[in-house]
Scaffold this motif. Structure first.
Motif, short mmCIF file in Angstrom:
data_model
loop_
_atom_site.label_atom_id
_atom_site.label_comp_id
_atom_site.label_asym_id
_atom_site.label_seq_id
_atom_site.Cartn_x
_atom_site.Cartn_y
_atom_site.Cartn_z
N GLY A 10 0.78 -1.23 0.00
CA GLY A 10 0.00 0.00 0.00
C GLY A 10 0.81 1.27 0.00
N ALA A 11 2.13 1.17 -0.08
CA ALA A 11 2.98 2.36 -0.09
C ALA A 11 2.98 3.00 -1.48
N PRO A 12 2.92 4.34 -1.58
CA PRO A 12 2.88 5.01 -2.89
C PRO A 12 4.14 4.72 -3.71
N ILE A 25 -18.65 -17.49 -19.53
CA ILE A 25 -17.54 -16.53 -19.54
C ILE A 25 -16.66 -16.77 -18.33
N ASN A 26 -15.36 -16.73 -18.55
CA ASN A 26 -14.39 -16.91 -17.48
C ASN A 26 -13.32 -15.83 -17.59
N THR A 27 -13.06 -15.14 -16.48
CA THR A 27 -12.03 -14.10 -16.50
C THR A 27 -11.36 -14.01 -15.14
N HIS A 28 -10.29 -13.23 -15.12
CA HIS A 28 -9.54 -12.95 -13.89
C HIS A 28 -9.11 -11.49 -13.97
N LEU A 29 -9.84 -10.62 -13.27
CA LEU A 29 -9.56 -9.19 -13.33
C LEU A 29 -8.29 -8.85 -12.55
N TYR A 30 -7.74 -7.67 -12.86
CA TYR A 30 -6.56 -7.19 -12.15
C TYR A 30 -6.86 -7.10 -10.66
N TRP A 31 -5.83 -7.24 -9.82
CA TRP A 31 -6.07 -7.48 -8.40
C TRP A 31 -6.31 -6.24 -7.56
N LYS A 32 -6.07 -5.03 -8.12
CA LYS A 32 -6.35 -3.83 -7.32
C LYS A 32 -6.78 -2.68 -8.21
N TYR A 33 -7.19 -1.58 -7.56
CA TYR A 33 -7.70 -0.36 -8.16
C TYR A 33 -9.09 -0.58 -8.77
N ASP A 34 -10.10 -0.06 -8.10
CA ASP A 34 -11.48 -0.24 -8.54
C ASP A 34 -11.73 0.28 -9.95
N SER A 73 -12.94 -8.54 -6.43
CA SER A 73 -13.84 -7.46 -6.03
C SER A 73 -14.75 -7.93 -4.91
N THR A 74 -14.84 -7.14 -3.87
CA THR A 74 -15.74 -7.46 -2.77
C THR A 74 -17.17 -7.10 -3.14
N ARG A 75 -18.12 -7.57 -2.34
CA ARG A 75 -19.53 -7.41 -2.69
C ARG A 75 -20.02 -5.97 -2.59
N ASP A 76 -19.25 -5.09 -1.98
CA ASP A 76 -19.63 -3.68 -1.90
C ASP A 76 -18.83 -2.80 -2.88
N SER A 77 -18.25 -3.42 -3.90
CA SER A 77 -17.37 -2.70 -4.83
C SER A 77 -18.14 -2.15 -6.03
N LEU A 78 -17.48 -1.28 -6.79
CA LEU A 78 -18.06 -0.72 -8.00
C LEU A 78 -18.36 -1.79 -9.04
N VAL A 79 -17.49 -2.77 -9.15
CA VAL A 79 -17.68 -3.85 -10.12
C VAL A 79 -18.98 -4.59 -9.85
N ILE A 80 -19.24 -4.92 -8.60
CA ILE A 80 -20.44 -5.67 -8.26
C ILE A 80 -21.69 -4.80 -8.45
N ASP A 81 -21.62 -3.53 -8.07
CA ASP A 81 -22.74 -2.62 -8.34
C ASP A 81 -23.05 -2.56 -9.83
N PHE A 82 -22.00 -2.48 -10.64
CA PHE A 82 -22.15 -2.41 -12.08
C PHE A 82 -22.81 -3.67 -12.63
N LEU A 83 -22.34 -4.83 -12.19
CA LEU A 83 -22.90 -6.10 -12.68
C LEU A 83 -24.36 -6.26 -12.28
N TYR A 97 -7.79 -16.75 0.50
CA TYR A 97 -7.10 -16.73 1.79
C TYR A 97 -5.61 -16.55 1.56
N SER A 98 -5.24 -15.45 0.88
CA SER A 98 -3.85 -15.23 0.51
C SER A 98 -3.19 -14.25 1.48
N GLY A 99 -2.81 -14.76 2.65
CA GLY A 99 -2.13 -13.91 3.61
C GLY A 99 -2.96 -12.71 3.99
N LYS A 100 -2.45 -11.50 3.67
CA LYS A 100 -3.16 -10.26 3.99
C LYS A 100 -4.35 -10.03 3.07
N LEU A 101 -4.36 -10.67 1.92
CA LEU A 101 -5.42 -10.46 0.94
C LEU A 101 -6.48 -11.53 1.11
#
Length: 371
Positions: free
Chosen positions: A171-173, A207-216, A262-272, A310-314
């Motif tokens: 999370g560091a810039p 359809i099967n995909t794997h979206l990028y892991w961060k940035y909404d 994407s978590t259930r309260d994310s923009l992606v889920i709202d969009f879908l 269940y990937s450590g911190k993620l």
């Protein structure tokens, strides 16, 4: 791994349709699995410090994966992420055909700038299907960074002006870029497989995909590309003139699966879900909302899953199956809370471990086809 129950939704689920529908014929039931199997190339030493070396070993994990997919679950449709091209060609495709008589399709990612390994070790998405139940019609794989033509002029302008603050894994810039350039630099893919469901005659687009892991904003943009491509695929299906397959609008059904990060309260889920997503001057609506209005978590008690990753911190619920609730009825699901209980009981930080070959758990479901 073996204690997770495959629970009938009518026994404690929240799907009200289960109370009103007539009993479903066995021919109108099918099982569907989506699973991120954790590519050996992504077993980063700095991330998986909590995993004993023997459980990081690919041969150990591969044996467990083979048991799960080919013996324990044997789903009629299997959507797998982080499968390497080499493993698909040399093992999964021929083994699935030989042992389970399953057809399959696959698309691999392109090599990122940091990639030093052979191209055959690049991962991607695979879809496997039961040939006794489904007839293959067509498939298409897309590279999400090569489909920026899916955006109109106003959207491209927004993407080029939208500043994205970059961070490292902690999370560091680390700097900034614009969203358009960032999307062009990513290598995520999506696979579409069109099948005829033999018992019903209906057409399934899987359809099967794997979206990028961060940035909404990144994940939402990638999801929009997928939905707009899906619209083209469905429109082409409806225009197709094939004498042996009668394709009309009411016969096309959509199953959208994958690791959406994407978590259930994310923009992606709202969009879908079909909600209008507004971001500054941009307003987005899912063009395929008439085919997709439900995910499996809408039909089950919340306590049945803590996480699917269940990937450590993620940790979180990142793996999804989407559909329309007038097309499909969720009838069974492999619950996930037992994994959290197991980790807590054994004082373990995350997965993989002796029982689970990936840092994700498989999302296994059974559906009724609604006619």
């Amino acid at each position: 791994m073996f204690s997770r129950p495959f629970v009938p939704i009518s026994q404690g689920g929240v799907n009200t349709l289960a109370k009103t529908l007539s009993p479903i014929s066995k021919d109108l039931k099918f099982t569907l699995l989506t699973y991120n199997i954790l590519s050996p190339s992504y077993m980063w030493p700095k991330v998986y410090t909590y995993v004993p070396e023997r459980y990081k070993d690919w041969s150990f994990r591969h044996e467990l994966l083979e048991y799960e997919l080919m013996h324990l679950y044997k789903a009629d449709i299997m959507c797998l992420q982080e499968m390497t091209h080499r493993d698909y060609d040399q093992f999964w495709a021929p083994t699935a055909m030989k042992k389970l008589k399953m057809g399959s399709k696959f698309i691999a990612k392109t090599a990122p700038k940091y990639w030093k390994q052979p191209e055959e070790e690049l991962d991607g998405c695979g879809i496997f299907y039961n040939r006794d139940m489904f007839e293959f019609i067509s498939s298409k794989g897309i590279y999400l960074n090569q489909l920026l033509s899916a955006f109109n002029e106003q959207e491209i302008k927004y993407l080029s002006q939208r500043e994205l603050d970059l961070t490292d894994g902690n999370g560091a810039p680390t700097g900034s870029t614009n969203l358009l350039q960032f999307l062009r630099d990513k290598n995520q893919v999506c696979l579409f497989v069109t099948l005829r469901h033999k018992p019903s005659g209906l057409i399934f687009v899987v359809i099967n995909t794997h979206l990028y892991w961060k940035y909404d904003d990144v994940k939402l943009s990638q999801c929009l590309v997928i939905m707009r491509e899906l619209r083209h695929i469905v429109n082409d299906l409806l225009k197709a003139a094939r004498e042996d397959i009668d394709i009309t609008n009411d016969k096309v059904r959509i199953l959208f699966t994958g690791d959406l990060n994407s978590t259930r309260d994310s923009l992606v889920i709202d969009f879908l879900k079909g909600q209008i997503v507004s971001n500054m001057d941009l307003t987005l609506v899912n063009p395929m909302r008439t085919y997709l209005n439900h995910c499996v978590y809408d039909d089950i008690p919340q306590e049945w899953f803590d996480n699917t990753c269940y990937s450590g911190k993620l940790k979180g619920i990142f793996d999804y199956i989407w559909y329309h609730d007038t097309h499909f009825q969720l009838s069974k699901i492999l619950t996930g809370k037992e994994v959290s209980q197991e980790l807590k009981r054994n004082n373990q930080f995350g997965l993989p471990n002796v029982y689970h070959p990936s840092d994700h758990i498989p999302l296994l479901t059974e559906f009724n086809v609604l006619m």
